[in-house]
Design a protein around this motif. Sequence first.
Motif, PDB file in Angstrom:
ATOM      1  N   SER A  39       7.016  10.698  -3.831  1.00 54.88           N
ATOM      2  CA  SER A  39       6.122  10.420  -2.714  1.00 54.88           C
ATOM      3  C   SER A  39       6.468  11.347  -1.553  1.00 54.88           C
ATOM      4  O   SER A  39       7.550  11.935  -1.503  1.00 54.88           O
ATOM      5  CB  SER A  39       6.259   8.959  -2.267  1.00 54.88           C
ATOM      6  OG  SER A  39       7.523   8.744  -1.659  1.00 54.88           O
ATOM      7  N   TYR A  40       5.537  11.462  -0.616  1.00 53.15           N
ATOM      8  CA  TYR A  40       5.810  12.262   0.579  1.00 53.15           C
ATOM      9  C   TYR A  40       7.039  11.733   1.312  1.00 53.15           C
ATOM     10  O   TYR A  40       7.867  12.520   1.808  1.00 53.15           O
ATOM     11  CB  TYR A  40       4.600  12.223   1.523  1.00 53.15           C
ATOM     12  CG  TYR A  40       3.384  12.957   0.997  1.00 53.15           C
ATOM     13  CD1 TYR A  40       3.473  14.262   0.524  1.00 53.15           C
ATOM     14  CD2 TYR A  40       2.129  12.343   0.984  1.00 53.15           C
ATOM     15  CE1 TYR A  40       2.361  14.934   0.048  1.00 53.15           C
ATOM     16  CE2 TYR A  40       1.010  13.002   0.512  1.00 53.15           C
ATOM     17  CZ  TYR A  40       1.125  14.296   0.043  1.00 53.15           C
ATOM     18  OH  TYR A  40       0.021  14.958  -0.428  1.00 53.15           O
ATOM     19  N   GLU A  86       4.272  17.068   3.082  1.00 52.87           N
ATOM     20  CA  GLU A  86       2.834  17.337   3.078  1.00 52.87           C
ATOM     21  C   GLU A  86       2.559  18.834   3.122  1.00 52.87           C
ATOM     22  O   GLU A  86       1.619  19.327   2.492  1.00 52.87           O
ATOM     23  CB  GLU A  86       2.170  16.654   4.281  1.00 52.87           C
ATOM     24  CG  GLU A  86       2.019  15.143   4.160  1.00 52.87           C
ATOM     25  CD  GLU A  86       3.277  14.385   4.521  1.00 52.87           C
ATOM     26  OE1 GLU A  86       3.284  13.152   4.412  1.00 52.87           O
ATOM     27  OE2 GLU A  86       4.278  15.023   4.926  1.00 52.87           O
ATOM     28  N   SER A 140       1.016  10.208  -1.800  1.00 49.30           N
ATOM     29  CA  SER A 140       1.318   8.990  -1.047  1.00 49.30           C
ATOM     30  C   SER A 140       1.675   7.864  -2.009  1.00 49.30           C
ATOM     31  O   SER A 140       1.309   7.896  -3.192  1.00 49.30           O
ATOM     32  CB  SER A 140       0.130   8.588  -0.178  1.00 49.30           C
ATOM     33  OG  SER A 140      -1.023   8.383  -0.975  1.00 49.30           O
ATOM     34  N   ARG A 177      -0.195   9.079  10.914  1.00 46.24           N
ATOM     35  CA  ARG A 177       0.347   9.640   9.675  1.00 46.24           C
ATOM     36  C   ARG A 177       1.315  10.768  10.020  1.00 46.24           C
ATOM     37  O   ARG A 177       1.032  11.614  10.857  1.00 46.24           O
ATOM     38  CB  ARG A 177      -0.784  10.179   8.793  1.00 46.24           C
ATOM     39  CG  ARG A 177      -1.728   9.107   8.276  1.00 46.24           C
ATOM     40  CD  ARG A 177      -2.786   9.738   7.386  1.00 46.24           C
ATOM     41  NE  ARG A 177      -3.828   8.801   7.005  1.00 46.24           N
ATOM     42  CZ  ARG A 177      -3.783   8.022   5.934  1.00 46.24           C
ATOM     43  NH1 ARG A 177      -2.721   8.072   5.138  1.00 46.24           N
ATOM     44  NH2 ARG A 177      -4.761   7.200   5.652  1.00 46.24           N
TER      45      ARG A 177
END
Length: 779
Positions: A367-368, A442, A258, A436
Motif C-alpha cells: 500500500s502507499y 504515490e 491504496s 490525502r
Amino acid sequence: MAWQEKIIAFLRGDECCRPLSADDLAEAMQVKKRERAAFQKALDELEATAVVIKTRFDLYGLPDRMNLIVGRFDYSGRGFGFVVPQNPEEPDIFIPGAAIATAMHGDKVAARVNRRQPGKSPEGEIIRIIERANVNIVGTFYRRREFGYVEPDDKRIGLDLLIARKHFGEAKDGQKVVAEIITWPDGRKSPEGRIAEVLGTPGDPGLEILSIIRRHGLPDQFSPAVQKAAGKIPYAIAPDELEGRDDLRELPIVTIDSEDAKDLDDAVHVVKLENGHYRLGVHIADVSWYVKEGSTIDAEANNRGTSVYLVDRVIPMLPERLSNGICSLNPRVDRLTMSCEMVINTRGRVVSYRIFPSVIRTHTRLSYNIVRRILAEGDQELALTHAELVPQLKDMEKLSKILRQRRMGRGAIDFDFPELKVKLDETGKPIEIVQRIRSIAESIIEEFMLIANETVAQHMSKLKWPFIFRIHEEPDAEKIAKLAQLLHNAGWNLPNVESVEPMMLQKALKAMDGRPEERMIATVMLRSLKQARYAADNEGHFGLAATFYTHFTSPIRRYPDLIVHRLLRESWQQKKLAEKRREILASRLPEIAKHSSERERAAAEAERDTVDLKKAEYMAAFIGERFPGHISGVTAFGLFVELENGIEGLVHVSSLIDDYYQFQEEQYSLIGERTGKTFRLGDELTVEVLKVDLIMRAIDFVLPEQGDAVRGRALARPERFAAGEKKPTAAAKKAGKRFGAAKGPGKEKPAAAAPKAGKAKVKRDKRRKRKRRDTQYGD
C-alpha cells in the motif's frame, strides 16, 4: 476516403462557394447512381451530428462558412449562458437570456455569432437545437389538484417540468423523483413530462447520493445480458492462454495502491543494471484478452466509458467478475498482462523498450502507506517484514526522482493542490475530512505510469497506426493574457504571451513559491488551462510538456486504455493494417475518444457532487463556529473561502454590510467604495459558518464581525408562504389553465398532511430555491 470525409472536403474546398441542395452536391461531386444511397446516408449522418448544417431551404453547408458555431449549451442558472464550441480552438459564445430560445442546459445547439468585441466573449443567439441532453430530470415533485411540477435539482436546467395528473404515477408531494420529458419546451410553452421513478422522501438514507447518480445518468446496475456474459468468464487462466506470452512469474513484481482498492490493474518491477541504468517493468492487466471487440461486455464498457468513484461507493466500468476477479492483479495468483519494459538511463531517458504480452504472479500487495513508512519514515518493523523488497523499493525511489527531474526539466507543470477524502461511518454519515497525503509512494507509481504511457504513445505514433491519444491543448491566448497581467502585478513578467510554453508557467509557479500570492497564482493558472481529453489525432500534452501521451495503464476502469491495448495487440498480429480496417478505425476512434471524454467529465462532476454533499453534511454540525481559511475565488456575488480542512463556502456580497463593494475582475478582488477595504484572491480570512443547504450542497459563511447583524436581518425577513406551500413559478401559473385547474397553484389549499398557514416557524430551507444573485442587494 469515406463518403463523410469526401463531402466535408468538397464543402470546404474552393470549388464550393455556396450552400447546395443534396442533388446539386451529388452532381458537383460526380456521385454515380450506384453510389447515391451511400452518399445520402453519409450526408444524413453529417447533418444529424451538425458537422454539416441543413438550412430551412434544404441547402447544405459547413457551419463555420455560415457564421454558425456548433457546441454544448452551458446555462448559468442566472438568465444567460454560453455555447461551448465543439472545436476547442473557438472561444465560448455568450448567449443572453432573450437569445436562448428553447435550449436547456447541456443541449447540443447551433448558434449564430452576432457580435465580436476585443477582450470579450463573442455574443450570439441559439438558432437550432441539434440534440437534447436532458431526457430525464431529477428533482422534487410538487403536487396540485389537476397538475404538478418537478423542480430540478440542477438549477442550470432553468425550467420546471410540468406533470399532468395522469402522469403522476405513485409520486407524492415533496418526494424526490426522476421525471421523463415527453414534450420539449416550445416558445412560451414549458416542457412536460411524466414521473418515471420515485427515488424517495427527503430524509431517506442515501437518497441524495442516489439522486446524484440518476442526475448524471450513471448506470448503477449491469443488465442481465451483461451479467450472463460476465458469468462465462473463467476464474483462472487456462494453460493454452500462456502461448506467445513472456513468463514473468518468477520476478518480484509488486502492486502499490491504496488499502481499499479492489481493481488492481498495474504492477511494477525495477532492477538496477550493472551500467547504472534501470530496467523498469510496468505490467498492466490484459483486459482486452477477455473483453472482445463488439461483445456485450464491450458495448457496456464503451457506454460507461469509465469507473466512477463516488464518496461512498464505486460504480465500475466492468462487472465485478472481471474488475475484482480475473483481471485484478491480486497477490500470488497468475494473471495475464500487457507489459511495457523500459531501460532508462541516469538522465531519465528511455534508451530501449519492449511492449509485449505476458503472464505475471505478483509477489506482494503493498500500500502507499507501507511504502511511505518504509522509505520516508524509516519504519524498521515494516522494513524487516518486507526485507527482500526493500532494495527494490529504494531503487524505485531513485528512479522516480530521476524521471520527475527529467519531466520537470522539460517544463511540465505540477500543481500541488490538496486532495480531500471524506471519512464516513457505517451509516454514510461524514465523521472526518482529511487531506490525502502525496508522498514518495504515490510519486513512484505516478512517474512509472507516466513514462509507460509516453512510451506506448510514441511507439504507436511511429507505427502510424490508428490510435487514441490523451491530449492537452495549448491554453487560450485571452486567458493567458489575463494571467500575465496578474503575474505582472505580482512582479513577474511572462514572456511571449501569444506563444506560451509550459516551462514559462512552471517558472512563474516557482517564482511565487512561498509568497502570499502563491495560491492565487496557482489557482488562476490552473483555470487558464484547457481540459485534457481523448483524441484520435496527436496534439501533444501541454501540461506534461510531452510530445506523445496516451492512457495505457488503467484498462479496468478506463475504456480508452482498453482500446489502446486492443490496438497494440492488433499491431503485433499483422504487420500492415488492411485499408478497410483502417477506414473503420478512422471512423470509430474519434467517436470513442469524444464519448469517453464526455463520460469522464460526467464522472468527475458526479464524484465532486457527492464529495460536496458530504462536506455540507459535515459542516452542518458547525453552524455558528469560526474557522481560519483563505479566499479561493472572487466573483461579483461574493468570496469563496477555503478552510484549512479544504472545505469551501461562500461569503455572499450582500453579507458585507459595512460598505458598497465593487468587483475588480483584473485584480481578482472586491474593493469597498468608502473604506477601500480589499478582499483579494489568496488572502487569509476568518469566517463563521452561517448556514448549510444540503439540496444545493452549498455552505454559506459570514465575516465574524458582521455575523450577528446578518443573522438578525435573515431572521427578521417575513415568511411569505405557509408551511408545506411553495412559491408558484410562472410556468406553474400557466399550467393551472392548461390542465384545467380551478385556481392557480398559489391559491390552492395545502396538502392534507401539511401544516396550516400561521403555525410557528416552518422549515423552509428544504423547499425554497436558493438564490445566488450577481447583485449585492437582491433577495
